[in-house]
Design an enzyme around this catalytic site. Structure first.
Site, short mmCIF file in Angstrom:
data_model
loop_
_atom_site.label_atom_id
_atom_site.label_comp_id
_atom_site.label_asym_id
_atom_site.label_seq_id
_atom_site.Cartn_x
_atom_site.Cartn_y
_atom_site.Cartn_z
N CYS A 46 -2.43 -2.60 6.65
CA CYS A 46 -3.90 -2.51 6.83
C CYS A 46 -4.30 -3.05 8.20
O CYS A 46 -5.19 -2.50 8.86
CB CYS A 46 -4.62 -3.33 5.77
SG CYS A 46 -4.32 -2.76 4.11
C1 BEZ Z 1 -0.13 -3.54 3.58
O1 BEZ Z 1 -1.29 -3.25 3.82
O2 BEZ Z 1 0.63 -3.92 4.45
C2 BEZ Z 1 0.42 -3.39 2.18
C3 BEZ Z 1 -0.40 -3.59 1.11
C4 BEZ Z 1 0.12 -3.48 -0.17
C5 BEZ Z 1 1.46 -3.13 -0.34
C6 BEZ Z 1 2.26 -2.91 0.76
C7 BEZ Z 1 1.74 -3.03 2.04
#
Ligand code: BEZ
Length: 213
Positions: A46
């Protein structure tokens, strides 16, 4: 919560965001819109996506697109995370992020897929036209960052269809030939497409991208 399908009116909502409370439809005004969800704050994928979105601001503006992100964490958390995004991605976040703690918007837009995760949103994208109709939906899993070049490519294609009556063929990239919409007759095509067109089949007519000189 009903399934949101292409052509449906994008459900309206009011929400707290990092840029104040917004009413979605009023905030969109006459613009196109991108509403996209993130599983959670302070997560690696994100963080890279929101950094990239900030850097694409000019590209979205060129296309008259407003961008609105969502995650189910609160405003305080968003504000701290934005500092991190700015620092680690070498940018300045320049679009609002919804704090959807009560999951009102996530539920309205069916962004929580319980068999993937019972609480967090998946990576949904909704592209909304100036008529407030849903033009595109994409769903990615939490672990896969989206391709924002692809998002711009699809917006270009949607706008070519909306404004120039062409569709875009497989793997089309900006500047390449387009296909004339089946609903356009050859007579109309002669009027519309000053660069002409090639009729490979009556249903397969190719023309240079119309909105370029
Ligand atoms: C992320 O945004 O990095 C993420 C969020 C949930 C699971 C895996 C990655």
């Amino acid at each position: 919560m009903a399934t949101i399908r292409l052509g449906d009116e994008a459900p309206n909502f009011s929400a707290q965001t990092t840029e104040g409370e917004i009413n979605f439809h009023e905030w969109l005004g006459d613009s196109w819109g991108v509403l996209f969800s993130h599983p959670a704050d302070y997560t690696p994928v994100c963080t890279t996506e929101l950094g990239a979105t900030s850097k694409y601001k000019k590209e979205f503006e060129k296309r008259n697109v407003k961008v609105l992100a969502l995650s189910v964490d609160g405003l305080e958390s968003h504000r701290g995370w934005i500092v991190d995004i700015n620092e680690t991605q070498n940018t300045t976040v320049n679009f609002p992020i919804i704090a959807d703690e009560d999951r009102k918007v996530s539920t309205l837009y069916d962004m929580i897929h319980p068999n993937a995760d019972s609480k967090l949103t998946v990576r949904s994208v909704f592209v909304i036209g100036p008529d407030k109709k849903v033009k595109l939906t994409i769903t990615y899993p939490a672990s896969t960052g989206r391709n924002f070049d692809e998002l711009l490519r699809v917006i270009d294609s949607l706008q070519l269809t909306a404004y120039s009556k062409v569709a875009t063929p497989v793997n089309w990239q900006y500047g390449e030939d387009c296909v004339i919409l089946p609903a356009v007759s050859n007579d109309e095509a002669n009027e519309l497409f000053s660069k002409g067109f090639e009729e490979i089949r009556p249903y397969l007519r190719i023309t240079p991208q119309p909105n370029l000189n």
